[in-house]
Design a protein around this motif. Structure first.
Motif, PDB file in Angstrom:
ATOM      1  N   ARG A   3       0.843  -1.194   0.000  1.00 53.25           N
ATOM      2  CA  ARG A   3       0.000   0.000   0.000  1.00 53.25           C
ATOM      3  C   ARG A   3       0.878   1.243   0.000  1.00 53.25           C
ATOM      4  O   ARG A   3       1.071   1.869   1.039  1.00 53.25           O
ATOM      5  CB  ARG A   3      -0.936  -0.015   1.203  1.00 53.25           C
ATOM      6  CG  ARG A   3      -1.934  -1.159   1.155  1.00 53.25           C
ATOM      7  CD  ARG A   3      -2.923  -1.107   2.295  1.00 53.25           C
ATOM      8  NE  ARG A   3      -3.884  -2.188   2.179  1.00 53.25           N
ATOM      9  CZ  ARG A   3      -5.007  -2.140   1.474  1.00 53.25           C
ATOM     10  NH1 ARG A   3      -5.309  -1.040   0.819  1.00 53.25           N
ATOM     11  NH2 ARG A   3      -5.822  -3.170   1.416  1.00 53.25           N
ATOM     12  N   PRO A   4       1.434   1.602  -1.165  1.00 53.01           N
ATOM     13  CA  PRO A   4       2.300   2.778  -1.228  1.00 53.01           C
ATOM     14  C   PRO A   4       1.503   4.072  -1.141  1.00 53.01           C
ATOM     15  O   PRO A   4       0.737   4.421  -2.032  1.00 53.01           O
ATOM     16  CB  PRO A   4       2.978   2.642  -2.598  1.00 53.01           C
ATOM     17  CG  PRO A   4       2.021   1.856  -3.428  1.00 53.01           C
ATOM     18  CD  PRO A   4       1.309   0.937  -2.464  1.00 53.01           C
ATOM     19  N   GLY A   5       1.653   4.794  -0.008  1.00 54.81           N
ATOM     20  CA  GLY A   5       1.052   6.114   0.122  1.00 54.81           C
ATOM     21  C   GLY A   5      -0.457   6.155   0.046  1.00 54.81           C
ATOM     22  O   GLY A   5      -1.035   7.169  -0.323  1.00 54.81           O
ATOM     23  N   HIS A  21      -5.944   3.303  -6.889  1.00 51.06           N
ATOM     24  CA  HIS A  21      -6.063   4.490  -6.048  1.00 51.06           C
ATOM     25  C   HIS A  21      -7.407   5.138  -6.325  1.00 51.06           C
ATOM     26  O   HIS A  21      -7.763   5.365  -7.483  1.00 51.06           O
ATOM     27  CB  HIS A  21      -4.925   5.481  -6.356  1.00 51.06           C
ATOM     28  CG  HIS A  21      -5.012   6.752  -5.582  1.00 51.06           C
ATOM     29  ND1 HIS A  21      -4.883   7.989  -6.165  1.00 51.06           N
ATOM     30  CD2 HIS A  21      -5.227   6.983  -4.255  1.00 51.06           C
ATOM     31  CE1 HIS A  21      -5.011   8.929  -5.244  1.00 51.06           C
ATOM     32  NE2 HIS A  21      -5.215   8.354  -4.081  1.00 51.06           N
ATOM     33  N   ALA A  22      -8.164   5.417  -5.275  1.00 54.49           N
ATOM     34  CA  ALA A  22      -9.459   6.102  -5.398  1.00 54.49           C
ATOM     35  C   ALA A  22     -10.393   5.393  -6.370  1.00 54.49           C
ATOM     36  O   ALA A  22     -11.127   6.025  -7.125  1.00 54.49           O
ATOM     37  CB  ALA A  22      -9.247   7.553  -5.822  1.00 54.49           C
ATOM     38  N   ARG A  44      -3.716  12.992  -8.373  1.00 49.57           N
ATOM     39  CA  ARG A  44      -3.040  12.700  -7.115  1.00 49.57           C
ATOM     40  C   ARG A  44      -2.535  11.265  -7.018  1.00 49.57           C
ATOM     41  O   ARG A  44      -1.986  10.859  -5.985  1.00 49.57           O
ATOM     42  CB  ARG A  44      -3.952  13.046  -5.941  1.00 49.57           C
ATOM     43  CG  ARG A  44      -4.156  14.557  -5.810  1.00 49.57           C
ATOM     44  CD  ARG A  44      -4.951  14.942  -4.600  1.00 49.57           C
ATOM     45  NE  ARG A  44      -5.099  16.391  -4.538  1.00 49.57           N
ATOM     46  CZ  ARG A  44      -5.888  17.039  -3.687  1.00 49.57           C
ATOM     47  NH1 ARG A  44      -6.610  16.354  -2.808  1.00 49.57           N
ATOM     48  NH2 ARG A  44      -5.964  18.346  -3.708  1.00 49.57           N
ATOM     49  N   THR A  45      -2.688  10.516  -8.098  1.00 46.16           N
ATOM     50  CA  THR A  45      -2.054   9.197  -8.175  1.00 46.16           C
ATOM     51  C   THR A  45      -0.578   9.333  -8.524  1.00 46.16           C
ATOM     52  O   THR A  45       0.192   8.390  -8.305  1.00 46.16           O
ATOM     53  CB  THR A  45      -2.775   8.326  -9.219  1.00 46.16           C
ATOM     54  OG1 THR A  45      -4.174   8.275  -8.915  1.00 46.16           O
ATOM     55  CG2 THR A  45      -2.251   6.895  -9.236  1.00 46.16           C
ATOM     56  N   GLY A  77      -5.476  11.368 -15.866  1.00 43.47           N
ATOM     57  CA  GLY A  77      -5.081  12.216 -14.755  1.00 43.47           C
ATOM     58  C   GLY A  77      -3.675  12.765 -14.736  1.00 43.47           C
ATOM     59  O   GLY A  77      -3.473  13.973 -14.671  1.00 43.47           O
ATOM     60  N   PHE A  78      -2.650  11.888 -14.785  1.00 41.82           N
ATOM     61  CA  PHE A  78      -1.273  12.382 -14.725  1.00 41.82           C
ATOM     62  C   PHE A  78      -0.544  12.272 -16.058  1.00 41.82           C
ATOM     63  O   PHE A  78       0.672  12.433 -16.128  1.00 41.82           O
ATOM     64  CB  PHE A  78      -0.475  11.688 -13.612  1.00 41.82           C
ATOM     65  CG  PHE A  78      -0.369  10.187 -13.722  1.00 41.82           C
ATOM     66  CD1 PHE A  78       0.467   9.584 -14.651  1.00 41.82           C
ATOM     67  CD2 PHE A  78      -1.088   9.370 -12.856  1.00 41.82           C
ATOM     68  CE1 PHE A  78       0.587   8.206 -14.736  1.00 41.82           C
ATOM     69  CE2 PHE A  78      -0.982   7.983 -12.930  1.00 41.82           C
ATOM     70  CZ  PHE A  78      -0.134   7.402 -13.874  1.00 41.82           C
ATOM     71  N   ALA A  79      -1.263  12.019 -17.145  1.00 48.69           N
ATOM     72  CA  ALA A  79      -0.615  11.841 -18.450  1.00 48.69           C
ATOM     73  C   ALA A  79       0.131  13.095 -18.881  1.00 48.69           C
ATOM     74  O   ALA A  79       1.276  13.026 -19.357  1.00 48.69           O
ATOM     75  CB  ALA A  79      -1.639  11.439 -19.504  1.00 48.69           C
TER      76      ALA A  79
END
Length: 253
Positions: A3-5, A21-22, A44-45, A77-79
């Motif tokens: 469970r990283p972070g 995540h989420a 936020r991932t 999201g983070f692309a």
């Protein structure tokens, strides 16, 4: 399982890891020390991706590509950040390129507004997605083409399947040598709009054409893959054909 972070990292098989995540899944495909990220989850991932890579002995410098099964906000999201900060190429079907740049401008069959009232068990997932940045996703307009019928020359060498319906350019990825098919949101085991679990298609609140989506499941079943990795929900290990049969039995929502 680690469970990283606050995320959950699960080893699926050799060189395949699921980062959750989420309520949204990203996947890490390893090959000879290099990594492909399949679907870019939520903004936020991003720090969780760094921790997940560290957990498997890799780093951001080892990421060579991001592949989008489709370009809804919760998969883009983070692309943009990865592309700008790391120079990582981002791939999606050409029909998805407009959506990748404008990740909230998507077709859907039904109004989203009634779903939280009709399906209150979905509220924890929707709230978690909002906290993870679901309302503030920046699109990306520099996207390379994902071509169905080809094997993509990125770590993992996935074969690209065209499975439209959830979005018009949705694709799945088949890793034949690892007995895995990554279905994105063409087939999920958790519908974030209803909270229902088990193999199914996503509710009309986010699906462009449920009839086309159900028809496209033929391509997923035809892989014969034992392991199905969805965009939302837990992995399915009882075969793609069984997952497709159950999704069709569940029908649209």
């Amino acid at each position: 399982m680690r469970r990283p972070g606050g995320g959950r990292l699960t080893r699926i098989t050799d060189g395949v890891h699921q980062l959750t995540h989420a309520g949204v899944n990203s996947y890490l495909l390893e090959e000879e020390g290099r990594v492909t990220v399949v679907d870019a989850a939520l903004p936020r991932t991003w720090p969780l991706l760094r921790l997940a890579l560290d957990a498997i002995g890799r780093g951001l410098q080892d990421v060579e590509a991001i592949v989008l099964t489709h370009a809804h906000f919760d998969h883009v999201g983070f692309a943009r950040r990865a592309h700008v900060e790391l120079g990582v190429p981002v791939y999606a079907h050409r029909i998805e390129h407009h959506l990748a740049a404008h990740p909230y401008d998507y077709a859907h069959e039904r109004s989203r507004l009634p779903y939280p009232l009709l399906h209150p068990r979905a509220l924890p997932t929707l709230a978690a997605m909002a906290r993870a940045g679901a309302l503030r996703v920046r699109g990306i307009d520099d996207v390379l083409e994902l071509v169905p019928g080809e094997r993509l020359d990125v770590p993992g060498r996935p074969s690209v399947l065209f499975v439209p319906g959830h979005t018009f350019g949705h694709c799945a990825l088949h890793l034949a040598d690892r007995d895995v098919v990554l279905t994105g949101d063409a087939l999920v085991t958790l519908d974030p709009y209803t909270g229902r679990r088990g193999p199914r298609i996503v509710a009309g609140a986010a699906t462009a054409d449920s009839v086309a989506n159900l028809r496209s499941l033929d391509a997923i079943a035809a892989t014969g893959a034992r392991i199905v990795l969805p965009g939302h929900g837990d992995r399915w290990t009882e075969g793609a054909a069984e997952a497709v049969a159950l999704a069709r039995a569940a029908g649209p929502a």
